[in-house]
Design an enzyme around this catalytic site. Structure first.
Site, mmCIF file in Angstrom:
data_model
loop_
_atom_site.group_PDB
_atom_site.id
_atom_site.type_symbol
_atom_site.label_atom_id
_atom_site.label_comp_id
_atom_site.label_asym_id
_atom_site.label_seq_id
_atom_site.Cartn_x
_atom_site.Cartn_y
_atom_site.Cartn_z
ATOM 1 N N GLU A 313 0.895 -1.340 0.007
ATOM 2 C CA GLU A 313 -0.138 0.164 -0.009
ATOM 3 C C GLU A 313 0.773 1.454 -0.112
ATOM 4 O O GLU A 313 0.505 2.231 0.803
ATOM 5 C CB GLU A 313 -0.877 -0.062 1.241
ATOM 6 C CG GLU A 313 -1.833 -1.338 1.086
ATOM 7 C CD GLU A 313 -2.921 -1.096 2.375
ATOM 8 O OE1 GLU A 313 -2.659 -0.531 3.291
ATOM 9 O OE2 GLU A 313 -3.823 -2.038 2.326
ATOM 10 N N GLU A 419 -5.910 -10.725 -1.236
ATOM 11 C CA GLU A 419 -6.858 -10.487 -0.256
ATOM 12 C C GLU A 419 -8.363 -10.252 -0.539
ATOM 13 O O GLU A 419 -8.994 -9.352 -0.398
ATOM 14 C CB GLU A 419 -6.556 -9.056 0.319
ATOM 15 C CG GLU A 419 -4.995 -9.145 0.945
ATOM 16 C CD GLU A 419 -4.744 -7.583 1.695
ATOM 17 O OE1 GLU A 419 -5.691 -7.256 2.025
ATOM 18 O OE2 GLU A 419 -3.407 -7.666 1.789
HETATM 19 C C1 XIL Z 1 -6.480 -6.117 8.250
HETATM 20 C C2 XIL Z 1 -6.897 -7.292 9.108
HETATM 21 O O1 XIL Z 1 -7.811 -8.323 8.320
HETATM 22 C C3 XIL Z 1 -7.421 -6.859 10.098
HETATM 23 O O2 XIL Z 1 -7.580 -7.874 11.136
HETATM 24 C C4 XIL Z 1 -6.769 -5.841 11.169
HETATM 25 O O3 XIL Z 1 -7.197 -5.355 12.093
HETATM 26 C C5 XIL Z 1 -6.323 -4.703 9.732
HETATM 27 O O4 XIL Z 1 -5.598 -5.343 8.946
HETATM 28 N N1 XIL Z 1 -5.004 -4.581 3.562
HETATM 29 C C6 XIL Z 1 -4.134 -5.414 4.187
HETATM 30 C C7 XIL Z 1 -4.362 -6.204 5.143
HETATM 31 O O5 XIL Z 1 -2.917 -5.632 3.563
HETATM 32 O O6 XIL Z 1 -3.216 -6.397 5.804
HETATM 33 C C8 XIL Z 1 -5.471 -5.532 5.869
HETATM 34 O O7 XIL Z 1 -5.854 -6.810 6.942
HETATM 35 C C9 XIL Z 1 -6.519 -5.399 5.024
HETATM 36 C C10 XIL Z 1 -6.175 -4.344 4.253
#
Ligand code: XIL
Length: 496
Positions: A313, A419
């Site tokens: 990110e 994701e």
């Molecule tokens: C999220 C997790 O799923 C949550 O449990 C945590 O509180 C915050 O992070 N992008 C990413 C992930 O790269 O690491 C994030 O995961 C969601 C968005």
């Protein structure tokens, strides 16, 4: 009389139900005390504690709880010494002999009135559990407890019988996977299901810098050497152990990120009150975090971690430039290139290194991502791009998703969907079907690039544990029951 202990796999004891019964004595309850406190059964069949010298002096009992299981707890308390007194139902748990505590329920008991405390508790990763009732801001008064009850809530079974496997449906095409968080790893039925369904797993939080960096130990090391980093793998170890034992791959997530990274990591002496470190110290800390992680993985889990998000990110949503972050501030504009060069220098051969980001289907962000990828590709140290794909039913469009995948694929990188989840506005049958159609469309886009795709991972297994639970964005319901989206993903593989 109401205690049931059934044998679980691996010889562990699994407690299903317990109700206190003081008719024949203290029933295993003791006074938690270093001094004069003691427990005894009253004529009315309650357990009374007297002689308390500290708030934690309390009636407590050891229970053979199982990590990952959820228990419903309740107990009644009564005191006669004050107009009202506060009580807490707590658990003292220990691992490797180190004890820690959690307060599970609070309640106020008026003089002479039986008052109930109740809680739901999911057992964490410990090897000993003591449940107890203590007072809070109420001194060392004597009190009584009765009707302590415990019921295991977690189901024995998880998932549906006879459903197809995502892992098998996509075998030979790319790896289908999911993110899993630490509490889930302790549920045996859930993880048996994961081993059937998924070829690759990602720790949802447990390999992020805030999990990996031991700030206190790093602070001690920094007194001698500002570039030092102390690492702690206890959070990700259970998932790595599971993956190694079950032949499941792991995707590592993530080293360089503006979130879930201790502020102290960027400061002199690991002290947020002190100035930011120099660029050189920061790059040394980054290098040692990555090297230490890869060395640990090679030593303990060779071949398990096949790919890693080096950078997450980094691009700003609206400008497409590097987002403001400590990394940009401390290291400067070239931090992405330096991160990949350092990662390549210490990653085991064959581990693929990824840049990972969200909203790739949106124009400004996409332009920034492509620009960043081209810059990093010039170092020769990046293998691929991970599309997060945190989508909603309404947005982005299938056409925009396809265009973004086509454009990134044209760069010649390996591709990952890291994701995937798709939120929906309600749980009606019609909406669930629309969600299924969207999942199918996304899978078809990726199947068109199958030879370039390493893996497609959903960000979680069951809707209720999703980070966006309200939007029911995943493939399975709480008990592992397949949603229409699951079948759509299977059908997409069959139809290719
Ligand atoms: C999220 C997790 O799923 C949550 O449990 C945590 O509180 C915050 O992070 N992008 C990413 C992930 O790269 O690491 C994030 O995961 C969601 C968005």
């Amino acid at each position: 009389d109401d205690i049931e202990i059934t044998a679980a796999e691996g010889g562990e004891s699994l407690l299903d139900r317990y109700a206190s019964d003081f008719s024949a004595g203290t029933d295993g309850w003791v006074a938690r005390s270093a001094g004069t406190a003691s427990v005894a059964v009253t004529e009315e069949g309650a357990l009374r504690i007297e002689g308390r010298q500290a708030t934690w002096n309390s009636p407590g009992r050891e229970f053979p709880l199982t990590a990952g299981e959820t228990y419903l707890l309740s107990v009644r308390v009564r005191q006669d010494e004050k107009a009202s007194a506060e009580f807490i139902l707590s658990v003292a748990h220990s691992r490797d002999g180190r004890e820690s505590y959690e307060n599970l329920a609070f309640g106020t008991a008026k003089q002479g009135e039986w008052t109930e405390l109740s809680a739901s508790y999911t057992a964490g990763p410990f090897d000993r559990y003591i449940l107890y009732v203590e007072t809070h801001n109420s001194g060392t008064l004597s009190f009584e407890i009765r009707d302590f009850r415990l019921t295991r809530k977690t189901a024995d079974a998880f998932g549906a019988e006879g459903i197809p496997s995502l892992k098998e449906a996509y075998a030979g095409v790319f790896d289908f996977g999911a993110a899993v968080t630490l509490p889930e790893v302790f549920s045996k039925p859930r993880m048996a299901f994961c081993a059937e369904q998924f070829a690759i797993l990602t720790p949802g939080n447990e390999m992020k810098p805030d999990a990996l960096i031991d700030v206190n130990a790093s602070r001690r090391l920094a007194a001698e050497d500002e570039g030092a980093v102390a690492l702690d793998f206890t959070a990700c170890k259970p998932l790595l152990d599971f993956a190694k034992a079950n032949g499941v791959k792991v995707h590592g997530h993530t080293f360089v990120w503006h979130q879930q990274t201790p502020e102290a990591f960027f400061h002199e002496g690991y002290d947020p009150a002190k100035p930011l470190v120099t660029r050189e110290v920061m790059l040394t800390r980054l290098e040692r975090m990555m090297r230490g992680t890869f060395e640990y993985l090679e030593a303990n889990y060779p071949g398990v971690v096949v790919s890693y998000d080096v950078l997450n990110e980094a691009v700003d949503d609206s400008t497409g430039r590097l987002r403001a972050s400590n990394w940009l501030k401390v290291v400067g504009e070239d931090y992405p290139e330096r991160a990949f060069e350092l990662a390549r220098a210490c990653a085991p051969a064959g581990v693929r290194l990824f840049y990972n980001d969200y909203n790739t289907a949106f124009a400004a962000k996409q332009n920034g991502i492509v620009k960043l990828l081209e810059t990093v590709m010039a170092t020769g140290c990046i293998d691929g791009y991970g599309f997060q794909m945190h989508h909603d039913l309404a947005m982005p469009s299938v056409a925009a998703i396809r265009a973004s995948v086509d454009r990134i694929a044209a760069l010649g990188l390996r591709l990952l969907v890291s994701e995937l989840d798709i939120t929906i506005p309600d749980g009606s049958e019609a909406t669930l079907e629309k969600q299924a159609d969207m999942y199918r469309a996304v899978m078809e886009i990726l199947l068109a690039h199958a030879e370039q795709v390493d893996a497609v991972q959903v960000w979680g297994v069951t809707d209720e544990l999703s980070w966006r639970a309200q939007g029911r964005p995943l493939l399975f319901g709480a008990g592992g029951e397949p949603k229409p989206a699951f079948l759509a993903v299977i059908e997409a593989a069959q139809g290719r």
